[in-house]
Design a protein around this motif. Sequence first.
Motif, PDB file in Angstrom:
ATOM      1  N   SER A 136       0.847  -1.186   0.000  1.00 19.35           N
ATOM      2  CA  SER A 136       0.000   0.000   0.000  1.00 19.35           C
ATOM      3  C   SER A 136       0.886   1.240   0.000  1.00 19.35           C
ATOM      4  O   SER A 136       2.061   1.167   0.389  1.00 19.35           O
ATOM      5  CB  SER A 136      -0.889  -0.002   1.249  1.00 19.35           C
ATOM      6  N   ASP A 137       0.315   2.386  -0.391  1.00 23.52           N
ATOM      7  CA  ASP A 137       1.000   3.624  -0.042  1.00 23.52           C
ATOM      8  C   ASP A 137       0.458   4.075   1.324  1.00 23.52           C
ATOM      9  O   ASP A 137      -0.475   3.474   1.866  1.00 23.52           O
ATOM     10  CB  ASP A 137       0.824   4.699  -1.129  1.00 23.52           C
ATOM     11  N   TRP A 138       1.055   5.122   1.880  1.00 17.99           N
ATOM     12  CA  TRP A 138       0.648   5.539   3.231  1.00 17.99           C
ATOM     13  C   TRP A 138      -0.762   6.119   3.213  1.00 17.99           C
ATOM     14  O   TRP A 138      -1.501   6.009   4.188  1.00 17.99           O
ATOM     15  CB  TRP A 138       1.652   6.545   3.790  1.00 17.99           C
ATOM     16  N   LYS A 139      -1.135   6.792   2.106  1.00 17.24           N
ATOM     17  CA  LYS A 139      -2.481   7.373   1.944  1.00 17.24           C
ATOM     18  C   LYS A 139      -2.918   8.074   3.225  1.00 17.24           C
ATOM     19  O   LYS A 139      -2.257   8.989   3.694  1.00 17.24           O
ATOM     20  CB  LYS A 139      -3.493   6.300   1.541  1.00 17.24           C
ATOM     21  N   GLU A 140      -4.047   7.608   3.792  1.00 20.98           N
ATOM     22  CA  GLU A 140      -4.594   8.298   4.973  1.00 20.98           C
ATOM     23  C   GLU A 140      -3.963   7.822   6.279  1.00 20.98           C
ATOM     24  O   GLU A 140      -4.306   8.306   7.352  1.00 20.98           O
ATOM     25  CB  GLU A 140      -6.119   8.119   5.040  1.00 20.98           C
ATOM     26  N   PHE A 141      -3.045   6.865   6.209  1.00 24.70           N
ATOM     27  CA  PHE A 141      -2.425   6.339   7.431  1.00 24.70           C
ATOM     28  C   PHE A 141      -1.046   6.962   7.642  1.00 24.70           C
ATOM     29  O   PHE A 141      -0.365   7.330   6.687  1.00 24.70           O
ATOM     30  CB  PHE A 141      -2.304   4.812   7.339  1.00 24.70           C
ATOM     31  N   ASN A 142      -0.651   7.071   8.902  1.00 24.12           N
ATOM     32  CA  ASN A 142       0.671   7.639   9.176  1.00 24.12           C
ATOM     33  C   ASN A 142       1.533   6.773  10.090  1.00 24.12           C
ATOM     34  O   ASN A 142       2.707   7.077  10.282  1.00 24.12           O
ATOM     35  CB  ASN A 142       0.547   9.044   9.771  1.00 24.12           C
ATOM     36  N   ARG A 143       0.963   5.695  10.626  1.00 17.55           N
ATOM     37  CA  ARG A 143       1.763   4.810  11.476  1.00 17.55           C
ATOM     38  C   ARG A 143       1.488   3.343  11.124  1.00 17.55           C
ATOM     39  O   ARG A 143       0.352   2.957  10.805  1.00 17.55           O
ATOM     40  CB  ARG A 143       1.486   5.055  12.966  1.00 17.55           C
ATOM     41  N   LEU A 144       2.543   2.542  11.220  1.00 16.99           N
ATOM     42  CA  LEU A 144       2.468   1.096  11.027  1.00 16.99           C
ATOM     43  C   LEU A 144       2.854   0.415  12.331  1.00 16.99           C
ATOM     44  O   LEU A 144       3.880   0.760  12.937  1.00 16.99           O
ATOM     45  CB  LEU A 144       3.436   0.660   9.923  1.00 16.99           C
ATOM     46  N   LEU A 145       2.058  -0.530  12.772  1.00 16.22           N
ATOM     47  CA  LEU A 145       2.374  -1.378  13.927  1.00 16.22           C
ATOM     48  C   LEU A 145       2.553  -2.802  13.443  1.00 16.22           C
ATOM     49  O   LEU A 145       1.693  -3.332  12.732  1.00 16.22           O
ATOM     50  CB  LEU A 145       1.236  -1.337  14.954  1.00 16.22           C
ATOM     51  N   ILE A 146       3.677  -3.442  13.794  1.00 13.29           N
ATOM     52  CA  ILE A 146       3.810  -4.895  13.656  1.00 13.29           C
ATOM     53  C   ILE A 146       4.069  -5.442  15.048  1.00 13.29           C
ATOM     54  O   ILE A 146       4.770  -4.821  15.850  1.00 13.29           O
ATOM     55  CB  ILE A 146       4.911  -5.307  12.648  1.00 13.29           C
ATOM     56  N   CYS A 147       3.473  -6.601  15.359  1.00 14.58           N
ATOM     57  CA  CYS A 147       3.548  -7.066  16.752  1.00 14.58           C
ATOM     58  C   CYS A 147       3.263  -8.557  16.852  1.00 14.58           C
ATOM     59  O   CYS A 147       2.662  -9.168  15.967  1.00 14.58           O
ATOM     60  CB  CYS A 147       2.563  -6.291  17.622  1.00 14.58           C
ATOM     61  N   SER A 148       3.686  -9.137  17.968  1.00 15.41           N
ATOM     62  CA  SER A 148       3.394 -10.540  18.272  1.00 15.41           C
ATOM     63  C   SER A 148       2.057 -10.641  18.999  1.00 15.41           C
ATOM     64  O   SER A 148       1.498  -9.639  19.468  1.00 15.41           O
ATOM     65  CB  SER A 148       4.514 -11.143  19.124  1.00 15.41           C
ATOM     66  N   ASP A 149       1.537 -11.872  19.121  1.00 16.40           N
ATOM     67  CA  ASP A 149       0.220 -12.044  19.732  1.00 16.40           C
ATOM     68  C   ASP A 149       0.236 -11.827  21.235  1.00 16.40           C
ATOM     69  O   ASP A 149      -0.826 -11.739  21.858  1.00 16.40           O
ATOM     70  CB  ASP A 149      -0.388 -13.400  19.376  1.00 16.40           C
ATOM     71  N   GLY A 150       1.407 -11.712  21.825  1.00 16.17           N
ATOM     72  CA  GLY A 150       1.489 -11.341  23.240  1.00 16.17           C
ATOM     73  C   GLY A 150       0.902  -9.968  23.503  1.00 16.17           C
ATOM     74  O   GLY A 150       0.449  -9.680  24.612  1.00 16.17           O
ATOM     75  N   LEU A 151       0.875  -9.134  22.479  1.00 22.76           N
ATOM     76  CA  LEU A 151       0.223  -7.822  22.580  1.00 22.76           C
ATOM     77  C   LEU A 151      -1.252  -7.920  22.197  1.00 22.76           C
ATOM     78  O   LEU A 151      -2.130  -7.486  22.939  1.00 22.76           O
ATOM     79  CB  LEU A 151       0.937  -6.803  21.690  1.00 22.76           C
ATOM     80  N   THR A 152      -1.545  -8.510  21.038  1.00 25.75           N
ATOM     81  CA  THR A 152      -2.919  -8.479  20.533  1.00 25.75           C
ATOM     82  C   THR A 152      -3.867  -9.391  21.308  1.00 25.75           C
ATOM     83  O   THR A 152      -5.084  -9.201  21.258  1.00 25.75           O
ATOM     84  CB  THR A 152      -2.958  -8.849  19.034  1.00 25.75           C
ATOM     85  N   ASN A 153      -3.338 -10.372  22.051  1.00 29.18           N
ATOM     86  CA  ASN A 153      -4.195 -11.191  22.915  1.00 29.18           C
ATOM     87  C   ASN A 153      -4.635 -10.439  24.164  1.00 29.18           C
ATOM     88  O   ASN A 153      -5.557 -10.879  24.858  1.00 29.18           O
ATOM     89  CB  ASN A 153      -3.481 -12.480  23.331  1.00 29.18           C
ATOM     90  N   LYS A 154      -3.983  -9.323  24.463  1.00 25.97           N
ATOM     91  CA  LYS A 154      -4.269  -8.578  25.688  1.00 25.97           C
ATOM     92  C   LYS A 154      -4.851  -7.186  25.445  1.00 25.97           C
ATOM     93  O   LYS A 154      -5.440  -6.590  26.343  1.00 25.97           O
ATOM     94  CB  LYS A 154      -2.980  -8.438  26.529  1.00 25.97           C
ATOM     95  N   VAL A 155      -4.628  -6.660  24.231  1.00 27.32           N
ATOM     96  CA  VAL A 155      -5.063  -5.289  23.929  1.00 27.32           C
ATOM     97  C   VAL A 155      -5.918  -5.342  22.660  1.00 27.32           C
ATOM     98  O   VAL A 155      -5.486  -5.888  21.643  1.00 27.32           O
ATOM     99  CB  VAL A 155      -3.847  -4.360  23.718  1.00 27.32           C
ATOM    100  N   THR A 156      -7.118  -4.797  22.727  1.00 23.56           N
ATOM    101  CA  THR A 156      -8.025  -4.867  21.577  1.00 23.56           C
ATOM    102  C   THR A 156      -7.552  -3.932  20.455  1.00 23.56           C
ATOM    103  O   THR A 156      -6.776  -3.004  20.674  1.00 23.56           O
ATOM    104  CB  THR A 156      -9.457  -4.459  21.971  1.00 23.56           C
ATOM    105  N   ASP A 157      -8.071  -4.186  19.249  1.00 22.59           N
ATOM    106  CA  ASP A 157      -7.750  -3.325  18.113  1.00 22.59           C
ATOM    107  C   ASP A 157      -8.124  -1.873  18.404  1.00 22.59           C
ATOM    108  O   ASP A 157      -7.385  -0.946  18.058  1.00 22.59           O
ATOM    109  CB  ASP A 157      -8.495  -3.797  16.860  1.00 22.59           C
ATOM    110  N   GLN A 158      -9.288  -1.682  19.028  1.00 26.97           N
ATOM    111  CA  GLN A 158      -9.739  -0.319  19.347  1.00 26.97           C
ATOM    112  C   GLN A 158      -8.765   0.361  20.307  1.00 26.97           C
ATOM    113  O   GLN A 158      -8.413   1.535  20.126  1.00 26.97           O
ATOM    114  CB  GLN A 158     -11.139  -0.370  19.973  1.00 26.97           C
ATOM    115  N   GLU A 159      -8.305  -0.378  21.299  1.00 25.59           N
ATOM    116  CA  GLU A 159      -7.348   0.190  22.256  1.00 25.59           C
ATOM    117  C   GLU A 159      -6.010   0.484  21.590  1.00 25.59           C
ATOM    118  O   GLU A 159      -5.383   1.521  21.868  1.00 25.59           O
ATOM    119  CB  GLU A 159      -7.152  -0.775  23.427  1.00 25.59           C
ATOM    120  N   LEU A 160      -5.553  -0.423  20.712  1.00 24.51           N
ATOM    121  CA  LEU A 160      -4.306  -0.168  19.980  1.00 24.51           C
ATOM    122  C   LEU A 160      -4.420   1.129  19.191  1.00 24.51           C
ATOM    123  O   LEU A 160      -3.500   1.959  19.194  1.00 24.51           O
ATOM    124  CB  LEU A 160      -4.007  -1.329  19.022  1.00 24.51           C
TER     125      LEU A 160
END
Length: 245
Positions: A178-202
């Motif tokens: 993709s190009d950056w378009k309307e986004f300005n940050r990229l997050l890459i992460c392991s499931d140790g984060l996403t199992n504890k923090v919801t997408d909305q909270e991220l």
Amino acid sequence: MKYVYQSDKGKIRQLNEDAVTVIPKQEALLAVVADGMGGHQAGDIASKLTIEQLEKLWTDSDMHNLDLKKWLAASIKEVNNVVYQKAQSDSSYQGMGTTIVAAVCTENDIIIGHIGDSRAYLISNADWKQVTEDHSLVGELVRSGQLSKEDAQLHPRRNVILKALGTEPDLEPDMFQSDWKEFNRLLICSDGLTNKVTDQELHEVISEDSLDNLGQTLVDLANERGGEDNITLAIVDSHNEVGDA
């Protein structure tokens, strides 16, 4: 571009089997998160070997006229075979593997390759988008409509991976560009984060917080909620100044 990256073993595990790096090169950077699996520290070996091999390929590559999407897909496939051969060469490493989510970012574009259930998100003040699909049992159940995303967070078999780097030869990564378009940050992460923090909270934390504080803020949040797994992340900001943490 600016970036931060951080890894924490969490509150329960004795060993951190995750690995992370961000490597700037000319007008681009490579960011990688790997979440290893396998007994007797084999997961630790798999994730570190993945990072080391991909870093070497990136450092040695000639950026002149390089097709970054083809380079990333081919490099992940090559690293997969290195890890697979390592696993076959020593009985104590048999069955080891790792997730991988790797991003090549330029001023204009983001290219992502992934295998496993580590994730990539594009984030702006207004919105967020998960751009990887989990190669996991619950991921398949969600995609087929048999399980809601909310129930997937609590499913007892949510850690069952269906595809992992190094577990079979010639694995092809899923690719996204993709190009950056309307986004300005990229997050890459392991499931140790996403199992504890919801997408909305991220989204709320990453879109509002200073980049310098983000890594520790997210690690602390996952640990406050139990920290049963290793927690690893890298965040790239599309602004033009490069820095690291």
